[in-house]
Design an enzyme around this catalytic site. Structure first.
Site, PDB file in Angstrom:
ATOM      1  CB  THR A  13      60.654  -7.064  22.063  1.00 17.68           C
ATOM      2  OG1 THR A  13      60.538  -8.346  22.121  1.00 17.68           O
ATOM      3  CG2 THR A  13      59.458  -6.723  21.198  1.00 17.68           C
ATOM      4  CB  VAL A  16      71.041  -7.942  21.425  1.00 16.65           C
ATOM      5  CG1 VAL A  16      71.859  -7.965  20.337  1.00 16.65           C
ATOM      6  CG2 VAL A  16      71.811  -8.738  22.992  1.00 16.65           C
ATOM      7  NE  ARG A 118      79.058 -16.610  18.312  1.00 16.81           N
ATOM      8  CZ  ARG A 118      78.287 -16.245  19.549  1.00 16.81           C
ATOM      9  NH1 ARG A 118      78.946 -16.584  20.507  1.00 16.81           N
ATOM     10  NH2 ARG A 118      77.594 -14.834  19.975  1.00 16.81           N
ATOM     11  CB  CYS A 158      80.559 -10.431  23.875  1.00 11.84           C
ATOM     12  SG  CYS A 158      79.406 -11.473  25.787  1.00 11.84           S
ATOM     13  CB  SER A 187      74.308  -5.581  29.751  1.00  8.81           C
ATOM     14  OG  SER A 187      75.627  -5.397  29.451  1.00  8.81           O
ATOM     15  N   GLY A 188      75.380  -8.659  29.633  1.00  7.34           N
ATOM     16  CA  GLY A 188      75.647  -9.857  28.481  1.00  7.34           C
ATOM     17  C   GLY A 188      74.851 -11.349  28.703  1.00  7.34           C
ATOM     18  NE  ARG A 244      76.969 -12.291  33.847  1.00  2.00           N
ATOM     19  CZ  ARG A 244      76.834 -13.027  32.478  1.00  2.00           C
ATOM     20  NH1 ARG A 244      77.514 -11.652  31.737  1.00  2.00           N
ATOM     21  NH2 ARG A 244      75.813 -13.580  32.006  1.00  2.00           N
ATOM     22  CG  HIS A 251      82.297  -8.470  29.072  1.00  2.00           C
ATOM     23  ND1 HIS A 251      81.029  -8.383  29.319  1.00  2.00           N
ATOM     24  CD2 HIS A 251      81.483  -9.807  28.162  1.00  2.00           C
ATOM     25  CE1 HIS A 251      80.208  -8.646  29.216  1.00  2.00           C
ATOM     26  NE2 HIS A 251      80.040 -10.100  28.343  1.00  2.00           N
ATOM     27  CG  ASN A 336      78.821  -6.687  27.772  1.00  2.00           C
ATOM     28  OD1 ASN A 336      79.458  -5.443  27.988  1.00  2.00           O
ATOM     29  ND2 ASN A 336      77.357  -7.283  27.760  1.00  2.00           N
TER      30      ASN A 336
END
Length: 361
Positions: A13, A16, A118, A158, A187-188, A244, A251, A336
């Site tokens: 939801t 992403v 990561r 991103c 949106s990042g 930002r 980006h 991004n």
């Protein structure tokens, strides 16, 4: 292929998750059959659960509107309905590591957009054009997890997509010192201007945790597998600032580079335009035909003109010129939430399927 692989979206939801839904609408290999989210969304249809929070510029696909949202914490139940999952859950890092490992242990491969794994040494963090060979570490991860087909694979942050591929294309000239400033879209942060009106006409010179990711994650992409773990590269040294800016998607990075071997501008541009990797060689469905495109105009790349290059899966570069302090400087741009998030994860999944790591259960 005759039958599409059945896909679940964890965290379906959120922004992403929505991007995954939209990118997979007509995918030739994958079909979204399961959507999972927090307990408060569980039991509702996907359309009801998202309500007025659909953030994509294309309409919600009809096929998912009536899917009943499952509780992401009911791991066995969700996993039993799918061949593999994409993960975009909004939890603490420790919770994300636990739930992604839990899905992997049900023999369900997990391709994650999250940052939690990561730096897990035996989890591959991959941009398929750069380091698809890192998928080989999955065999070591399976031994740790005690699985035969379940594993976790991730894509990187991103913000590095607009310059790490560029530096990879120039690897033979041995870049050893890099200064990058990224100008990152809202949106990042999972936001739109409607939700974040303070960003209109504004710049915020801080994005929590982003600078460290931007400096360190490229080195892991360029690392090597040693004794079943990915060991990051030592060079180049990267220092970064992340800002930002009032842009919805895209980006941009302004980058300065020093090389041990001194290339000409023409050689650098040639390397960018010719750069290819496994997705192009295997002609994967989401692969850009030309991953990096150099633009000659002085005022490019621009977000409004170039962010959707190759359906948002390509990288555009411009303003390459010699510098008075460093050897060269350039500007890069990437989408991004497509290449940098859901699209990058979809491309990873395509590569994993093509290489035999993901198959029908």
């Amino acid at each position: 292929m005759d039958q599409k692989l059945k896909v679940g979206i964890l965290g379906a939801t959120g922004m992403v998750g929505q991007r995954f839904i939209s990118l997979l609408e007509n995918h030739p290999w994958f079909e979204v059959v399961t959507v999972a989210a927090s307990p408060r969304s569980a039991g509702k249809t996907y359309e009801e659960a998202v309500g007025g929070r659909w953030k994509m510029q294309t309409p919600m696909p009809e096929k998912v509107k009536n899917l009943v949202v499952m509780n992401v914490n009911e791991v066995e139940k969700v996993a039993s309905s799918v061949d593999f999952v994409f993960s975009a859950v909004d939890m603490t890092k420790e919770e994300i590591r636990q739930i992604e490992d839990a899905y992997a242990k049900t023999e369900t491969p997990v391709v994650s957009n999250n940052s939690a794994h990561r730096w897990t040494p035996d989890v591959p963090m991959v941009v398929p054009e750069i380091n698809a060979e890192h998928f080989a570490v999955i065999e070591h991860q399976k031994k740790r997890l005690g699985t035969s087909r379940g594993f976790v694979a991730v894509k990187p942050n991103c913000s590095i997509q607009s310059y790490a591929p560029v530096l990879t294309a120039w690897k033979e000239y041995e870049p050893y010192e890099v200064v990058a400033t990224t100008y990152q879209a809202i949106s990042g942060a999972g936001k739109t201007f409607k939700e974040w009106p303070q960003m209109e006409g504004n710049i915020i010179p801080y994005i929590g945790g982003e600078e460290e990711k931007s400096e360190k994650e490229p080195l892991r992409l360029w690392g090597t597998i040693e004794n079943g773990e990915i060991v990051p590269a030592k060079s180049p040294v990267i220092t970064c600032q992340c800002i930002r800016v009032p842009v919805l998607n895209g980006h941009t990075a302004a980058v300065f580079v020093k090389f041990r071997k001194k290339p000409s501008k023409e050689e650098l541009i040639e390397k960018l335009n010719a750069f290819r990797g496994l997705p192009q060689e295997m002609d994967l469905p989401s692969a850009p035909k030309q991953f990096i495109r150099y633009l000659e105009e002085d005022d490019r790349p621009q977000v409004t003109m170039d962010v959707d290059y190759e359906n948002g899966m390509g990288v555009t570069v411009g303003r390459l010129r010699e510098d008075t302090v460093y050897d060269y400087k350039f500007v890069g741009l990437s989408h991004n939430t497509v290449r940098g998030a859901a699209g990058g994860a979809v491309l990873c999944a395509e590569a994993l399927k093509a290489l035999g790591y993901i198959a029908a259960k």
